[in-house]
Design an enzyme around this catalytic site. Sequence first.
Site, PDB file in Angstrom:
ATOM      1  N   GLN A 133      19.544  -2.914  28.375  1.00 25.61           N
ATOM      2  CA  GLN A 133      20.424  -2.503  29.475  1.00 25.61           C
ATOM      3  C   GLN A 133      20.835  -3.698  30.330  1.00 25.61           C
ATOM      4  O   GLN A 133      21.982  -3.794  30.766  1.00 25.61           O
ATOM      5  CB  GLN A 133      19.728  -1.439  30.329  1.00 25.61           C
ATOM      6  N   ILE A 172       0.855  -1.185   0.000  1.00 25.73           N
ATOM      7  CA  ILE A 172       0.000   0.000   0.000  1.00 25.73           C
ATOM      8  C   ILE A 172       0.887   1.230   0.000  1.00 25.73           C
ATOM      9  O   ILE A 172       1.852   1.318   0.762  1.00 25.73           O
ATOM     10  CB  ILE A 172      -0.987   0.001   1.191  1.00 25.73           C
ATOM     11  N   GLU A 189      -5.244  -1.550  10.827  1.00 19.67           N
ATOM     12  CA  GLU A 189      -3.800  -1.405  10.677  1.00 19.67           C
ATOM     13  C   GLU A 189      -3.155  -1.055  12.014  1.00 19.67           C
ATOM     14  O   GLU A 189      -2.108  -1.604  12.379  1.00 19.67           O
ATOM     15  CB  GLU A 189      -3.481  -0.322   9.644  1.00 19.67           C
TER      16      GLU A 189
END
Length: 383
Positions: free
Chosen positions: A342, A128, A248
């Site tokens: 981390q 798209i 979406e």
Amino acid sequence: MPLNLPESSWSDPDIEAFRELARTFCQKELTPHQERWIENKQVDRELWSKAGEVGLLGLSIPEEYGGGGGTFAHEAVLYEEQARAGDGAWGVSVHSGIVAHYLLEYASEERKREWLPKLCSGEYVGAIAMTEPGTGSDLQSIATRAVRDGDSYRISGAKTFITNGAHADLVVVAAKTDPDAGAQGVSLFAVETASEGFRKGRVLDKVGLKGQDTAELFFDDVRVPAANLLGSEEGQGFIQLMEQLPQERLIIAVTAVAGMEAAINQTLEYTKEREAFGRPVFNFQNTKFTLAEAATEAAVGRAFLDQCIERHLRGELDVQGAAMAKLWTTERVNKVIDDCVQLFGGYGYMTEYPIARAWTDVRINRIFGGTNEIMKEIISRFL
């Protein structure tokens, strides 16, 4: 899995049986090939055919059009398992969860019967094309033009950041049919990439999602039949986009929550095996507290996501709810994975570790599907 996750409220025995198929496929066909796909900046073209053969494309497209005849729940399971397999390269969510549904909802019956079976088999790859070099989230300002010429349209313009761009055989294109009408002047067209005047540009070099073929597309007076207009008339594109964007954004939330869960599991395993000062890294209070916070973030995200999926399955997920899901989950996954990196220490910065790839991959989540700043703007309109 180290995280003791309850079964999602929208799941059932059929869904969980399908999950086994999706998990097996992702572990076999996605995980082992990450380095090669990153080097090539795209997945193998054969991956699409393999997925089509086992029925993993067009899961929520009706069987009469070659799809799986399932629901968004089946789509969600596949995207979760893809995220847990550590893959950010395969653009299946764009192909099946977005492009196929634009065609299902707005293409003519003739075009649906022509294109959807090809998408569901993997013969065609879908993309798209909304974003342009000068236009991001502001879709009303796109410059790509579509001019009526008899029984055809001539499309001219350029698009960028297009997922599946290099492999695409069929592209849903947002273009202006009336440049003076703002949002009411936007129309959507389905364009086959074999059309004369269509060109694929370079595959872009990204910070993350390096195995995904995100590309530039160019339309140099591309002539397409008038029947390729999606919808019954011009000017419906913006409404169509607004109708489809909630799914979406929900897809983005699905991958964000699954990404959180996968990162926590990787970090739990690593910190329980890795030793520092004569004891496992997990035994330090800072590690425990950090992972306790991360696990809580993931649990809250999962609960909210499940609620949104339930609403979507009932046809009740609105624009505001989808924007909230996209906003919250993508903000949290970035924080959670950064905290996990981390805890890995220097190894968390090494690209051979999946946690390092996840760290760079998820940063885009706060940008695509509409930036999180746009999500806040959308949410505020309903307050």
